[in-house]
Structures are given as C-alpha cells and as structure tokens.
Enzyme design. Structure first.
Site, PDB file in Angstrom:
ATOM      1  N   TYR A 116       0.857  -1.177   0.000  1.00 36.12           N
ATOM      2  CA  TYR A 116       0.000   0.000   0.000  1.00 36.12           C
ATOM      3  C   TYR A 116       0.907   1.246   0.000  1.00 36.12           C
ATOM      4  CZ  TYR A 116      -3.209   3.508   1.783  1.00 36.12           C
ATOM      5  OH  TYR A 116      -3.951   4.640   1.939  1.00 36.12           O
ATOM      6  N   ASP A 119      -0.464  -7.361   6.924  1.00 33.96           N
ATOM      7  CA  ASP A 119      -1.562  -6.424   6.641  1.00 33.96           C
ATOM      8  C   ASP A 119      -2.673  -7.244   6.000  1.00 33.96           C
ATOM      9  OD1 ASP A 119      -3.323  -4.599   5.480  1.00 33.96           O
ATOM     10  OD2 ASP A 119      -1.748  -3.176   4.921  1.00 33.96           O
ATOM     11  N   LYS A 125     -11.584   0.129   5.713  1.00 34.47           N
ATOM     12  CA  LYS A 125     -12.010  -0.582   4.514  1.00 34.47           C
ATOM     13  C   LYS A 125     -13.101  -1.608   4.851  1.00 34.47           C
ATOM     14  CE  LYS A 125      -8.647   1.947   2.990  1.00 34.47           C
ATOM     15  NZ  LYS A 125      -7.267   1.479   2.875  1.00 34.47           N
TER      16      LYS A 125
HETATM   17  C1  LIG Z   1      -5.979   1.900   3.219  1.00 31.44           C
HETATM   18  C2  LIG Z   1      -4.921   0.923   3.518  1.00 31.44           C
HETATM   19  C3  LIG Z   1      -3.971   1.173   4.526  1.00 31.44           C
HETATM   20  C4  LIG Z   1      -3.945   2.462   5.320  1.00 31.44           C
HETATM   21  O1  LIG Z   1      -5.071   2.598   6.122  1.00 31.44           O
HETATM   22  P1  LIG Z   1      -5.735   4.025   6.498  1.00 31.44           P
HETATM   23  O2  LIG Z   1      -6.913   3.616   7.292  1.00 31.44           O
HETATM   24  O3  LIG Z   1      -6.044   4.721   5.216  1.00 31.44           O
HETATM   25  O4  LIG Z   1      -4.701   4.754   7.297  1.00 31.44           O
HETATM   26  C5  LIG Z   1      -3.029   0.194   4.776  1.00 31.44           C
HETATM   27  N1  LIG Z   1      -2.984  -0.952   4.064  1.00 31.44           N
HETATM   28  C6  LIG Z   1      -3.872  -1.217   3.088  1.00 31.44           C
HETATM   29  C7  LIG Z   1      -3.794  -2.505   2.347  1.00 31.44           C
HETATM   30  C8  LIG Z   1      -4.861  -0.293   2.775  1.00 31.44           C
HETATM   31  O5  LIG Z   1      -5.724  -0.555   1.793  1.00 31.44           O
END
Ligand SMILES: *Cc1c(COP(=O)(O)O)cnc(C)c1O
Length: 380
Positions: free
Chosen positions: A99, A171, A196
C-alpha cells in the site's frame, strides 16, 4: 464459535448496567475514582482504554484469533505504532508491493530515523532468507497486495521468522478475517485498515493491530497508550457495527468479484486481470490454500497499454465511483498511478507492474448485472 457467529458475538457482552445489546458510546475522557488510584470500574482515562473501544478491540481479537486487539485512529496509525518498537540500526524486510501509504511511512519517516528497509518479492524465498541477519526485527507482508493482487505464502514465511525470532506482521486489509487468519498460519501480528472492509461503509477511518500473544499485546498497548493514536468512542461504535455484517458483505464481495473478474477476463480490450480467483492466476493455488475465497478486489490493464484508455474508462463509469479507498458497500475504481500509489517512485512502480494503464476496482455489493453493464459501457 464459527465465523458468522463470531462477527456478531465474538468477545461481546451486553452492557452490564442496562443490558444494552450494543455497547453505549462512552463519550467520556475520564472516569471517577473513590480514592487516588482506586477507579470505580476498570477505566481511568480514555487514552489508556475506553469501554466502547474495548468492546471493538475484543471483537477484533476474536475475529483474528488473537490474544489482544487494539483500535487506532487509522490504518497507518496502527502501523506507525508497531514501528515505534524499532530503533536505529534495526532492519525490516517488507514485501515489494505495498500500500502506497505504508511505503511512504517506511521510506519517508522511519528510514530517516536509521531503520534499514529491504523491499523484496517474498515469493523469492532464497532472496528473502538471504536478507535475514541478527539486526532483522520485523517482516512485513501484505497479502493479497495492493494493487497487483500478489500473494505470499504466510505459513512458509512464518516458519522462517519463527526460526530467526523475528516478528512477523501481516496487513490483512484486503482479505479480512472472513477469508484469511494470518495468526493461525503463524504470524505474530495482524494489521488492518479498518477504514475498509471491517467498517465497510466508507464512513469512518480506523485501524487495528491484533497480537497473537498477550506479551506482545501488552507491548503494543504500551506503545499506543504512550503515543496516543487511539480510536474515539463514536468511531469504535461504527466499526463494531460494521463488523456485525462483515460475513454477509464479504460473501457478496467475493461473488461479485469473481463475476467481474470473469467478465473482464473475456473482454477484448482487457489485457491482464489480476484476481487470485482466476484459474490462470499464478497465485490461484496458494489462494486456495491460505484463503477461504478470493475477495472483491480486481485490478486490470488494457491490451493497448495506453494511459488514455484507462482515463477514458474512469471518466465513463457511472455506478462505480472514481475515488480513493476500497472495501465499502459501494463499488469504487482507482487509478493507482495517480491515486493510492502516487507516493511510490515511477521506476519502482513500473518494476512491480503499476503501469499507466492499470485500474483497480473495489467491487461492492450491488447487483453484479448492473456492475457488469457499467463496465461494459465504460469499456466501449
Ligand atoms: C488503506 C490501507 C492502509 C492504510 O489505512 P488508512 O486507514 O487509510 O490509514 C493500509 N494498508 C492497506 C492494504 C490499505 O488498503
């Protein structure tokens, strides 16, 4: 408890004083004490802990089969908190397809403080192993990756990190615990952008860390408490509410994702569809091994290889919205080069396949027929 039951009841209790089924939004900073150091309940000050946040954190721990969950003000705040445990000279090995914001945090903030980063494709196990030394403190993986939908074998990586006593963080934003549980596969920490799929309605920013063992959980809580990037009670409530339908939403995201990947794969203007659910995808077998479905994220590029085709498509879509973010109920389209991955230098982007004609779709939970109709029209 099975997963669908867990999304609703995991780690949850009715409010002890009123029986409220959902935890009240404890919009308070502080809690009364009867004598110095003698709080009435379990709480003192909301940076340390707040009951609404605790309810969410318990749900998070339950979903990912961890000992401790922590809720943050954003996904990056969660990652930042984890990084606070490292010091100058420590080394991190991270997946090369990350990301954009994570890459920016690592290279623009932490690299300058003396932490050494190695970005590699962790499907190259020999290369990965060769980078491990006594300074290696953290291995960071995203699987599936954003936006190239590459997968990494979590179990294989965990075997090596365990042997070398290195912390292994995954992640899990794209897969969600509905599809994948990294802690069960040997990881130590799961990170989420709860902004998300977990929250799921594009209305709240939040992040999470879930730790496999209590000791690491305590350490991360200390780092969070001492630095302060906590999630507020209202936002904690919203994420918890979102989680209660995670299983239903993910089921539909997966169904629609598969249909759309199939449609794009057969479209004459589309060159490659990046979706682990396709039998021709190089990660299909690994996806079947470590995931319970293939999710709602689909990337693709054009036969023409032209940037103009991608832009034209993104201007024509109607049900899909051209916007940052992903994982909400509504379908979104993203142009990685200029949007989520603008923070990655051009040569590096090209190297991992983020070309000018790459489009990333977050397939929502609308009717698949309407979504396909929209894509058909926009592709011309
Ligand atoms: C959006 C996202 C992040 C960061 O998260 P935020 O809530 O925008 O700070 C990290 N990893 C992935 C895979 C993401 O899609």
């Amino acid at each position: 408890m099975k997963f669908n039951t867990k999304t609703i009841h995991g780690g949850q209790q009715h409010d002890s004083s009123t029986g409220a089924v959902m935890p009240p939004i404890y919009q308070t900073t502080t809690f009364a004490q009867t004598s110095p150091g003698q709080p009435i309940g379990d709480y003192e000050y909301s940076r340390t802990a707040n009951p609404t946040r605790t309810a969410l954190e318990n749900a998070l721990a339950s979903l990912e089969n961890g000992a401790r969950g922590l809720a943050f003000s954003s996904g990056l705040a969660a990652t930042d908190c984890l990084m606070r445990g490292l010091k100058a000279g420590d080394e991190v090995i991270a997946m090369d397809d990350l990301y954009g914001g994570t890459y920016r945090l690592f290279t623009k903030i932490y690299k300058d403080s003396g932490i050494v980063f190695h970005f590699v494709d962790m499907n190259d196990m020999e290369k990965f192993k060769s980078l491990i030394n006594e300074n290696t403190k953290l291995v960071w993986v995203e699987t599936p990756t954003n936006p190239m939908m590459k997968l990494v074998d979590i179990e294989a990586i965990a075997k090596i990190t365990k042997e070398n006593k290195v912390i292994f963080a995954v992640d899990n934003t794209f897969a969600t615990p509905y599809l994948q549980n990294p802690l069960d596969l040997g990881a130590d920490i799961v990170m989420h952008s709860a902004t998300k799929y977990l929250a799921g309605h594009s209305d709240v920013m939040a992040g999470a860390l879930i730790m496999k063992d209590e000791e690491l959980g305590k350490q991360m809580h200390f780092q969070q408490f001492a630095t302060g990037a906590i999630l507020g009670p209202m936002d904690s409530f919203l994420v918890l509410r979102g989680i209660k339908t995670l299983h239903l939403r993910m089921q539909r995201h997966c169904e629609n994702g598969e249909k759309i990947a199939e449609f794009l794969n057969n479209h004459p203007k589309v060159k490659t569809v990046y979706y682990p659910g396709l039998k021709t995808n190089p990660f299909h077998e690994l996806a079947k091994k470590q995931m319970r479905g293939f999710g709602g994220m689909v990337s693709f590029n054009f036969v023409s290889g032209k940037k103009e085709d991608a832009i034209d498509f993104l201007e024509k879509i109607k049900i899909f919205t051209l916007a940052e973010s992903l994982g909400g109920v509504e379908s979104l389209a993203n142009y990685s080069v200029m949007m989520a991955h603008a923070s990655i230098p051009e040569d590096k982007r090209k190297e991992i396949g983020i070309t000018d004609d790459l489009v990333r779709l977050s397939v929502g939970i609308e009717d698949a027929e309407d979504l396909i109709e929209d894509l058909k029209r926009a592709l011309g």
